[in-house]
Design a protein around this motif. Structure first.
Motif, short mmCIF file in Angstrom:
data_model
loop_
_atom_site.label_atom_id
_atom_site.label_comp_id
_atom_site.label_asym_id
_atom_site.label_seq_id
_atom_site.Cartn_x
_atom_site.Cartn_y
_atom_site.Cartn_z
N PHE A 3 0.84 -1.20 0.00
CA PHE A 3 0.00 0.00 0.00
C PHE A 3 0.88 1.25 0.00
O PHE A 3 2.04 1.20 0.39
N LYS A 4 0.31 2.36 -0.40
CA LYS A 4 1.04 3.62 -0.40
C LYS A 4 1.43 4.01 1.03
O LYS A 4 2.55 4.44 1.28
N ALA A 5 0.47 3.84 1.96
CA ALA A 5 0.73 4.16 3.37
C ALA A 5 -0.26 3.41 4.24
O ALA A 5 -1.31 2.97 3.78
N VAL A 6 0.10 3.27 5.50
CA VAL A 6 -0.77 2.64 6.49
C VAL A 6 -0.98 3.65 7.61
O VAL A 6 -0.03 4.18 8.16
N ARG A 7 -2.24 3.92 7.91
CA ARG A 7 -2.54 4.85 8.99
C ARG A 7 -3.70 4.33 9.80
O ARG A 7 -4.38 3.39 9.39
N GLU A 8 -3.94 4.92 10.93
CA GLU A 8 -5.06 4.54 11.79
C GLU A 8 -6.07 5.66 11.79
O GLU A 8 -5.74 6.79 12.15
N GLY A 9 -7.27 5.38 11.35
CA GLY A 9 -8.34 6.36 11.36
C GLY A 9 -8.53 7.06 10.03
O GLY A 9 -7.68 6.99 9.14
N LEU A 35 -3.25 3.15 -2.69
CA LEU A 35 -4.20 3.19 -1.58
C LEU A 35 -3.50 3.44 -0.25
O LEU A 35 -2.43 2.88 0.01
N THR A 36 -4.12 4.23 0.60
CA THR A 36 -3.69 4.43 1.98
C THR A 36 -4.74 3.78 2.86
O THR A 36 -5.93 4.09 2.75
N THR A 37 -4.32 2.87 3.73
CA THR A 37 -5.28 2.18 4.59
C THR A 37 -5.70 3.08 5.74
O THR A 37 -4.97 3.99 6.13
N THR A 38 -6.88 2.81 6.29
CA THR A 38 -7.35 3.54 7.47
C THR A 38 -7.39 2.63 8.69
O THR A 38 -7.94 3.00 9.72
N LYS A 39 -6.81 1.44 8.55
CA LYS A 39 -6.73 0.48 9.66
C LYS A 39 -5.31 -0.07 9.71
O LYS A 39 -4.73 -0.39 8.68
N ARG A 40 -4.77 -0.21 10.90
CA ARG A 40 -3.44 -0.76 11.07
C ARG A 40 -3.46 -2.24 11.41
O ARG A 40 -2.47 -2.93 11.22
N GLN A 41 -4.58 -2.73 11.90
CA GLN A 41 -4.63 -4.10 12.41
C GLN A 41 -5.43 -5.01 11.48
O GLN A 41 -6.48 -4.63 10.98
N LEU A 42 -4.91 -6.22 11.30
CA LEU A 42 -5.59 -7.25 10.52
C LEU A 42 -6.13 -8.30 11.46
O LEU A 42 -5.57 -8.55 12.53
N GLU A 43 -7.20 -8.93 11.05
CA GLU A 43 -7.71 -10.09 11.77
C GLU A 43 -7.48 -11.29 10.87
O GLU A 43 -8.09 -11.40 9.81
#
Length: 110
Positions: A3-9, A35-43
């Motif tokens: 991904f381009k970036a990983v962020r929270e929120g 894409l920049t994610t809005t979640k840092r955690q995976l299940e």
């Protein structure tokens, strides 16, 4: 990098779209590394679940805000695509930049 970036929120304002509203947004192909994610955690159980979209939308949801595409829903589907060797994904993208410029959010009026 996947991904381009990983962020929270979510850095963008609440758009208020319902599941039915999202269904009116046509999917388009997007590179995962845009894409920049809005979640840092995976299940892990969701990542491995083949039926994870059985009751939901087949396409991930993203929001375009200030020229950046944020993956709002569908992180596990996007990561599965990357693990399968794909670098693109069909995503429903809500363009909040266009909305700020005066274009309505929803589908065109009849």
């Amino acid at each position: 990098m996947i991904f381009k970036a990983v962020r929270e929120g979510r850095p963008y304002p609440d758009h208020g779209l319902s599941a039915r509203d999202w269904a009116n947004v046509a999917p388009r192909t997007v590179r995962l590394d845009d894409l920049t994610t809005t979640k840092r955690q995976l299940e892990l159980d969701h990542l491995l679940d083949e039926d994870s979209t059985y009751y939901g939308d087949l396409f991930p949801h993203a929001v375009l805000w200030h020229g950046e595409t944020y993956l709002e829903d569908g992180l596990h589907r996007a990561l599965r695509a990357a693990l399968q060797g794909r670098n693109t994904l069909h995503v429903r993208i809500l363009d909040l930049d266009a909305f700020r410029a005066g274009t309505p959010l929803g589908p065109p009026s009849p």
